[in-house]
Design a protein around this motif. Sequence first.
Motif, PDB file in Angstrom:
ATOM      1  N   LEU A 217       1.186  -0.357  -0.941  1.00 30.06           N
ATOM      2  CA  LEU A 217       0.749  -1.669  -1.384  1.00 30.06           C
ATOM      3  C   LEU A 217      -0.729  -1.923  -1.137  1.00 30.06           C
ATOM      4  O   LEU A 217      -1.329  -2.788  -1.774  1.00 30.06           O
ATOM      5  CB  LEU A 217       1.564  -2.752  -0.662  1.00 30.06           C
ATOM      6  N   PHE A 218      -1.317  -1.191  -0.174  1.00 30.60           N
ATOM      7  CA  PHE A 218      -2.717  -1.440   0.186  1.00 30.60           C
ATOM      8  C   PHE A 218      -3.289  -0.195   0.866  1.00 30.60           C
ATOM      9  O   PHE A 218      -2.550   0.727   1.233  1.00 30.60           O
ATOM     10  CB  PHE A 218      -2.840  -2.651   1.120  1.00 30.60           C
ATOM     11  N   ASP A 219      -4.592  -0.193   1.025  1.00 26.34           N
ATOM     12  CA  ASP A 219      -5.292   0.890   1.704  1.00 26.34           C
ATOM     13  C   ASP A 219      -5.055   0.750   3.206  1.00 26.34           C
ATOM     14  O   ASP A 219      -5.508  -0.214   3.828  1.00 26.34           O
ATOM     15  CB  ASP A 219      -6.785   0.802   1.377  1.00 26.34           C
ATOM     16  N   GLY A 220      -4.342   1.692   3.785  1.00 29.58           N
ATOM     17  CA  GLY A 220      -3.997   1.605   5.195  1.00 29.58           C
ATOM     18  C   GLY A 220      -5.175   1.612   6.133  1.00 29.58           C
ATOM     19  O   GLY A 220      -5.062   1.161   7.288  1.00 29.58           O
ATOM     20  N   SER A 221      -6.340   2.082   5.672  1.00 28.06           N
ATOM     21  CA  SER A 221      -7.517   2.090   6.540  1.00 28.06           C
ATOM     22  C   SER A 221      -8.014   0.681   6.836  1.00 28.06           C
ATOM     23  O   SER A 221      -8.809   0.469   7.763  1.00 28.06           O
ATOM     24  CB  SER A 221      -8.642   2.920   5.907  1.00 28.06           C
ATOM     25  N   LEU A 222      -7.562  -0.303   6.059  1.00 23.88           N
ATOM     26  CA  LEU A 222      -7.966  -1.688   6.279  1.00 23.88           C
ATOM     27  C   LEU A 222      -7.253  -2.318   7.471  1.00 23.88           C
ATOM     28  O   LEU A 222      -7.684  -3.349   7.997  1.00 23.88           O
ATOM     29  CB  LEU A 222      -7.672  -2.525   5.031  1.00 23.88           C
ATOM     30  N   VAL A 223      -6.154  -1.718   7.910  1.00 30.36           N
ATOM     31  CA  VAL A 223      -5.371  -2.286   9.009  1.00 30.36           C
ATOM     32  C   VAL A 223      -6.107  -2.119  10.327  1.00 30.36           C
ATOM     33  O   VAL A 223      -6.544  -1.015  10.680  1.00 30.36           O
ATOM     34  CB  VAL A 223      -3.988  -1.609   9.101  1.00 30.36           C
ATOM     35  N   ARG A 224      -6.233  -3.208  11.063  1.00 29.32           N
ATOM     36  CA  ARG A 224      -6.920  -3.163  12.351  1.00 29.32           C
ATOM     37  C   ARG A 224      -6.095  -2.419  13.393  1.00 29.32           C
ATOM     38  O   ARG A 224      -4.856  -2.423  13.333  1.00 29.32           O
ATOM     39  CB  ARG A 224      -7.203  -4.584  12.837  1.00 29.32           C
ATOM     40  N   GLU A 241       5.985   1.751   1.032  1.00 30.91           N
ATOM     41  CA  GLU A 241       5.077   0.612   0.950  1.00 30.91           C
ATOM     42  C   GLU A 241       3.773   0.885   1.697  1.00 30.91           C
ATOM     43  O   GLU A 241       2.777   0.191   1.489  1.00 30.91           O
ATOM     44  CB  GLU A 241       5.757  -0.633   1.534  1.00 30.91           C
ATOM     45  N   LEU A 242       3.783   1.889   2.584  1.00 27.15           N
ATOM     46  CA  LEU A 242       2.622   2.223   3.416  1.00 27.15           C
ATOM     47  C   LEU A 242       2.142   3.632   3.111  1.00 27.15           C
ATOM     48  O   LEU A 242       2.953   4.531   2.874  1.00 27.15           O
ATOM     49  CB  LEU A 242       2.989   2.113   4.902  1.00 27.15           C
ATOM     50  N   ASP A 243       0.828   3.837   3.159  1.00 24.63           N
ATOM     51  CA  ASP A 243       0.296   5.155   2.849  1.00 24.63           C
ATOM     52  C   ASP A 243       0.328   6.075   4.078  1.00 24.63           C
ATOM     53  O   ASP A 243       0.513   5.631   5.221  1.00 24.63           O
ATOM     54  CB  ASP A 243      -1.105   5.063   2.248  1.00 24.63           C
ATOM     55  N   SER A 244       0.142   7.364   3.814  1.00 24.36           N
ATOM     56  CA  SER A 244       0.220   8.360   4.886  1.00 24.36           C
ATOM     57  C   SER A 244      -0.915   8.211   5.877  1.00 24.36           C
ATOM     58  O   SER A 244      -0.762   8.534   7.064  1.00 24.36           O
ATOM     59  CB  SER A 244       0.211   9.776   4.291  1.00 24.36           C
ATOM     60  N   GLY A 245      -2.066   7.708   5.419  1.00 23.63           N
ATOM     61  CA  GLY A 245      -3.182   7.507   6.337  1.00 23.63           C
ATOM     62  C   GLY A 245      -2.826   6.553   7.460  1.00 23.63           C
ATOM     63  O   GLY A 245      -3.104   6.822   8.639  1.00 23.63           O
ATOM     64  N   LEU A 246      -2.205   5.435   7.109  1.00 23.90           N
ATOM     65  CA  LEU A 246      -1.791   4.463   8.126  1.00 23.90           C
ATOM     66  C   LEU A 246      -0.688   5.034   9.002  1.00 23.90           C
ATOM     67  O   LEU A 246      -0.726   4.911  10.236  1.00 23.90           O
ATOM     68  CB  LEU A 246      -1.313   3.174   7.459  1.00 23.90           C
ATOM     69  N   MET A 247       0.294   5.665   8.384  1.00 29.16           N
ATOM     70  CA  MET A 247       1.404   6.224   9.161  1.00 29.16           C
ATOM     71  C   MET A 247       0.912   7.282  10.143  1.00 29.16           C
ATOM     72  O   MET A 247       1.440   7.420  11.248  1.00 29.16           O
ATOM     73  CB  MET A 247       2.446   6.824   8.216  1.00 29.16           C
ATOM     74  N   GLY A 248      -0.123   8.022   9.745  1.00 20.93           N
ATOM     75  CA  GLY A 248      -0.636   9.078  10.603  1.00 20.93           C
ATOM     76  C   GLY A 248      -1.409   8.576  11.810  1.00 20.93           C
ATOM     77  O   GLY A 248      -1.395   9.215  12.863  1.00 20.93           O
TER      78      GLY A 248
END
Length: 327
Positions: A217-224, A241-248
């Motif tokens: 749904l969004f670019d996970g790098s934006l998450v604080r 709903e979440l990208d692999s960058g955030l999950m990683g």
Amino acid sequence: MTTAERHEKTGSTTGTGNEPAHWSAEQILEAVSPRRARRLLEATLAEGFRPETDPARGNVTAGEGHMLLMPSTLGDWSGIKVATVSPENPQRGLPRIQATYLLMDTATLSVRALLEGNSLTTLRTPAISAVAVDHLAAPDARTLLVFGTGPQALSHIEAFADVRSFTEVVVCGRTPEKVDAVVEFAQGLGLQARAGDQEDVRGADVVVCATSASEPLFDGSLVRDSACVVAMGSHEPDHRELDSGLMGRAQVVVEDTATALREAGDVVQAVADGALAEDALVPLADVVTGAVAPNTSRPRVFKCVGMSWEDLAVAVGVATGSQDAES
């Protein structure tokens, strides 16, 4: 109000002798509040239940859709939810998902109650998310960002507002009219609310994804790093709903590791991408009992798919009428 008084007020059939009681959706939602549902689930985990002992959800093709079979046992009580998914039903004026719950005593496996199943899902899904948020989100979390405008978006706002004092709720959705309706709902709870977009992820303390999306749904790098993210929109391995960058880069908490690796697309696809290691997944039970502490140096992600024990814990709370107090 006692269980008997609730039945008398709402006109339910309590049954006589060995006849099971019948609980409608209205009666279930009156008997157990969102706060009570959260406490029922948290107490189950705190008292030592391990979700990995739950049987796997059965998925059986039927007609134009499929049936989901969800059995579980918690001490003196056992039960099974039978849910059906028929994609063409809305065109017939019928619900896409329908469900019935059979509650039994474990000693004899006699049916003690029949409960409308969708209402149990309505209660237990935001309740398990709220258990996670209460343990994973920063104590001073103030901004809640909601992706989605359906019933689960509404119920998650209500459940999360009971564990954190939000000063702002931001709603993202594809249809302005539906977004406005969710904003109005949040305002009706006494919360400041407005419409937003993906850029609001940058300032969110808690993010909940309650959509049917199959792509992030969004670019996970934006998450604080201080944020907590809940993804509850699907239980299908090809949806996320979440990208692999955030999950990683996040501490990823799940209801149960094996279930997540089987059903949770956000987890399955991040593992397949090499961004997330299977042994890095943290069971929610370990967080609730204090065996694993939240890692506040990085985002905390809770990915849930819904499990059988959650329906059973809420069904027992409905049928027994125990601990009516909401304080």
